[in-house]
Design a protein around this motif. Structure first.
Motif, mmCIF file in Angstrom:
data_model
loop_
_atom_site.group_PDB
_atom_site.id
_atom_site.type_symbol
_atom_site.label_atom_id
_atom_site.label_comp_id
_atom_site.label_asym_id
_atom_site.label_seq_id
_atom_site.Cartn_x
_atom_site.Cartn_y
_atom_site.Cartn_z
ATOM 1 N N GLY A 283 7.774 -4.407 -12.928
ATOM 2 C CA GLY A 283 8.949 -3.575 -12.573
ATOM 3 C C GLY A 283 9.864 -5.135 -13.159
ATOM 4 N N MET A 284 11.836 -4.496 -13.613
ATOM 5 C CA MET A 284 12.358 -5.526 -13.762
ATOM 6 C C MET A 284 12.870 -6.429 -12.599
ATOM 7 S SD MET A 284 15.967 -3.916 -13.570
ATOM 8 C CE MET A 284 17.141 -3.547 -11.723
ATOM 9 N N ASP A 285 11.999 -6.673 -11.922
ATOM 10 C CA ASP A 285 12.463 -7.662 -10.001
ATOM 11 C C ASP A 285 11.010 -8.819 -10.332
ATOM 12 O OD1 ASP A 285 10.643 -5.551 -9.719
ATOM 13 O OD2 ASP A 285 11.167 -6.047 -7.486
ATOM 14 N N ASN A 286 10.133 -8.133 -11.494
ATOM 15 C CA ASN A 286 8.801 -9.178 -11.124
ATOM 16 C C ASN A 286 8.269 -8.771 -9.759
ATOM 17 O OD1 ASN A 286 7.190 -11.036 -13.278
ATOM 18 N ND2 ASN A 286 7.220 -12.246 -11.254
ATOM 19 N N ARG A 287 8.115 -7.598 -9.200
ATOM 20 C CA ARG A 287 7.133 -7.300 -8.819
ATOM 21 C C ARG A 287 6.235 -6.467 -8.432
ATOM 22 N NH1 ARG A 287 9.109 -4.288 -3.176
ATOM 23 N NH2 ARG A 287 10.831 -4.590 -5.066
ATOM 24 N N ILE A 289 3.249 -3.302 -8.887
ATOM 25 C CA ILE A 289 2.545 -1.647 -8.000
ATOM 26 C C ILE A 289 1.395 -1.576 -9.098
ATOM 27 C CG2 ILE A 289 3.451 0.645 -7.518
ATOM 28 C CD1 ILE A 289 5.022 -0.826 -5.986
ATOM 29 N N LYS A 290 0.539 -1.627 -7.885
ATOM 30 C CA LYS A 290 -1.344 -0.697 -8.539
ATOM 31 C C LYS A 290 -0.743 0.541 -7.779
ATOM 32 C CE LYS A 290 -4.807 -3.170 -7.178
ATOM 33 N NZ LYS A 290 -5.726 -4.108 -6.778
ATOM 34 N N VAL A 302 -0.404 0.219 -4.258
ATOM 35 C CA VAL A 302 -0.631 -0.666 -3.517
ATOM 36 C C VAL A 302 0.777 -1.846 -3.793
ATOM 37 C CG1 VAL A 302 -1.058 -3.505 -2.875
ATOM 38 C CG2 VAL A 302 -2.969 -1.287 -3.510
ATOM 39 N N GLY A 303 1.333 -1.794 -3.207
ATOM 40 C CA GLY A 303 3.023 -2.699 -3.354
ATOM 41 C C GLY A 303 2.384 -4.385 -2.687
ATOM 42 N N TYR A 304 2.696 -4.693 -3.345
ATOM 43 C CA TYR A 304 3.166 -6.051 -3.590
ATOM 44 C C TYR A 304 4.042 -6.916 -3.294
ATOM 45 C CZ TYR A 304 -1.947 -6.324 -5.549
ATOM 46 O OH TYR A 304 -3.163 -5.033 -5.497
ATOM 47 N N THR A 305 4.402 -7.976 -2.347
ATOM 48 C CA THR A 305 5.291 -8.881 -2.793
ATOM 49 C C THR A 305 5.770 -10.434 -3.828
ATOM 50 O OG1 THR A 305 4.005 -11.313 -1.658
ATOM 51 C CG2 THR A 305 4.969 -9.440 0.280
ATOM 52 N N TYR A 306 6.568 -10.256 -3.477
ATOM 53 C CA TYR A 306 6.836 -11.365 -5.480
ATOM 54 C C TYR A 306 5.905 -12.842 -5.232
ATOM 55 C CZ TYR A 306 11.335 -9.019 -5.767
ATOM 56 O OH TYR A 306 12.784 -8.071 -5.695
ATOM 57 N N ARG A 307 5.109 -12.835 -4.437
ATOM 58 C CA ARG A 307 4.350 -13.883 -4.055
ATOM 59 C C ARG A 307 2.755 -13.171 -4.605
ATOM 60 N NH1 ARG A 307 5.524 -18.513 -2.906
ATOM 61 N NH2 ARG A 307 3.558 -19.507 -3.165
ATOM 62 N N ARG A 308 2.839 -12.124 -4.732
ATOM 63 C CA ARG A 308 1.743 -11.228 -5.202
ATOM 64 C C ARG A 308 0.105 -11.110 -3.917
ATOM 65 N NH1 ARG A 308 0.255 -13.873 -11.124
ATOM 66 N NH2 ARG A 308 1.857 -13.792 -12.434
ATOM 67 N N THR A 309 0.881 -10.538 -2.923
ATOM 68 C CA THR A 309 0.432 -10.428 -1.565
ATOM 69 C C THR A 309 0.285 -9.615 -1.386
ATOM 70 O OG1 THR A 309 1.680 -11.622 -0.512
ATOM 71 C CG2 THR A 309 0.515 -13.126 -1.204
ATOM 72 N N VAL A 310 -0.116 -8.958 -0.724
ATOM 73 C CA VAL A 310 -0.552 -7.023 -0.424
ATOM 74 C C VAL A 310 0.786 -6.841 0.400
ATOM 75 C CG1 VAL A 310 -0.893 -4.909 0.628
ATOM 76 C CG2 VAL A 310 -2.543 -6.933 -0.954
ATOM 77 N N TRP A 311 2.178 -6.135 0.204
ATOM 78 C CA TRP A 311 3.076 -6.201 1.218
ATOM 79 C C TRP A 311 2.491 -4.421 2.145
ATOM 80 C CZ3 TRP A 311 7.335 -2.049 -0.235
ATOM 81 C CH2 TRP A 311 7.892 -1.895 1.358
#
Length: 390
Positions: A283-287, A289-290, A302-311
């Motif tokens: 999305g526009m916040d660079n986060r 969603i898979k 799967v929702g990820y953090t900004y650091r591309r780790t699984v949240w």
């Protein structure tokens, strides 16, 4: 912005010639100050702090010592970084005309980048030189032997400055990260401010950018890797397609609270039966969603953090039937609203990023693989042209 001419009028100085050439006898003073022996300019980027708890700032040298013309005292200025623009040596001692350090932020007033333009609000008036001491805004600074690679995690919590804020009399945002989310960045220098906060100086492969607050929330150390290649497991018989929002579609505006000019991205994976098996939406916040599908049915998100780790991982079928709202407790993180459409619809998924108050953005993915992007800027919100921050 009030220029130095206004300051000169306030002080009662003649306007002809530069300050260094002024006759000291022409400067109006109070009886407490006495005759002025000399007047000189000072570098406002040399910072000061008030030290005398009983110190007072007066409107001008002519008003010095007069109770009705006190415009600030120690309580007003004790945590303020000040710069001196004028030095007066008089019969009774030395005096400085002080201004508070200012930040233009997104406004980036070009005429305020010189030491001769000051806002009336920043004018602290005249004080005895012995009531202030010079301090270093930068505790230490060094250049790396080798530049250090970084790429963007969160593009809107911090921006790029011409100098770390309040280390010079005027600082402003020179660049934003909106269009740099897929760019390899390099840190070449680092400094520590007097308060202990670290900044790094960033460059691209061929352009110097500026200083940014050193935080793992903003920067990820290492070589940039395409997010689709990193987070999607694509089998040999699968086909991966990447689609990206155009710059025109983002409307090329910069928001104070959101990264409105970030191009959204969608990665679509089709299996050997040409069925969509995976989606990755940024999305526009660079986060990211898979979303995973099996035989046309959504099985996992799967929702990820900004650091591309699984949240957060969602596999509950009930939660994945119509929509899911990914929200954080932190107010500085955007929320994501994901909607799933029934098989009867031409649409497959809609991912909507809801920002911090400036706007929202949507990615629509159709069952046939078509993708539509849109960015919506809220009405009556102050935004700036992206061209100002390239």
């Amino acid at each position: 912005m009030k220029v130095l001419v206004i300051v000169l009028i306030t002080l009662g100085l003649p306007l002809a010639g530069c300050m260094g050439g002024l006759a000291s006898s022409s400067v109006q003073t109070s009886s407490k100050v006495g005759i002025v022996k000399s007047v000189s300019k000072m570098d406002p980027d040399k910072s000061f702090q008030v030290t005398n708890r009983h110190a007072k700032f007066y409107k001008s040298l002519a008003k010095y010592g007069k109770k009705d013309w006190v415009i600030a005292d120690y309580a007003d200025a004790k945590i303020t970084t000040l710069g001196a623009i004028s030095k007066y040596v008089t019969e009774s001692g030395t005096y400085y005309h002080m201004v508070a350090y200012d930040s233009g932020g997104f406004e980036k007033f070009k005429d305020a980048m010189t030491s001769t333009d000051y806002d009336a609000f920043d004018d602290f008036g005249v004080i005895k030189a012995e009531d202030v001491k010079q301090v270093n805004g930068v505790k230490s600074q060094w250049t790396y032997k080798k530049r250090r690679p970084y790429y963007i995690a969160d593009p809107f919590t911090h921006r790029i400055w011409d100098s770390p804020i309040y280390t010079k009399h005027y600082t402003y945002i020179s660049h934003v990260f909106d269009r740099l989310t897929q760019t390899q960045l390099y840190a070449t220098k680092e400094l520590i401010k007097r308060n202990g906060i670290h900044y790094v100086f960033l460059e691209t492969a061929n352009k110097k950018l500026g200083w940014v607050y050193k935080s793992p929330k903003v920067l990820i150390k290492g070589k940039y890797c395409d997010i689709g290649k990193q987070l999607l497991k694509v089998k040999t018989h699968d086909k991966l397609i990447k689609k990206q929002q155009s710059a025109e579609s983002t409307k090329s505006r910069v928001g104070v609270n959101d990264s409105l000019s970030v191009p959204q991205r969608a990665y679509i994976v089709r299996n050997n039966k040409r069925k969509i098996s995976q989606l990755l939406v940024v999305g526009m916040d660079n986060r990211p969603i898979k979303i995973a599908f099996k035989n046309g049915r959504l099985t996992k998100m799967v929702g990820y953090t900004y650091r591309r780790t699984v949240w957060k991982t969602i596999t509950n079928r009930k939660k994945l039937t119509s929509s899911y709202y990914l929200a954080h407790d932190s107010l500085d993180i955007a929320t994501t609203d994901v909607k799933f459409y029934p098989k009867s619809s031409k649409l497959l998924v809609r991912v909507k990023t809801i920002g911090g108050g400036d706007g929202s953005a949507k990615t629509l993915i159709y069952r046939n693989g078509k993708v539509k992007f849109s960015t919506h800027i809220y009405k009556h919100v102050l935004t700036y042209p992206y061209a100002n921050f390239k």
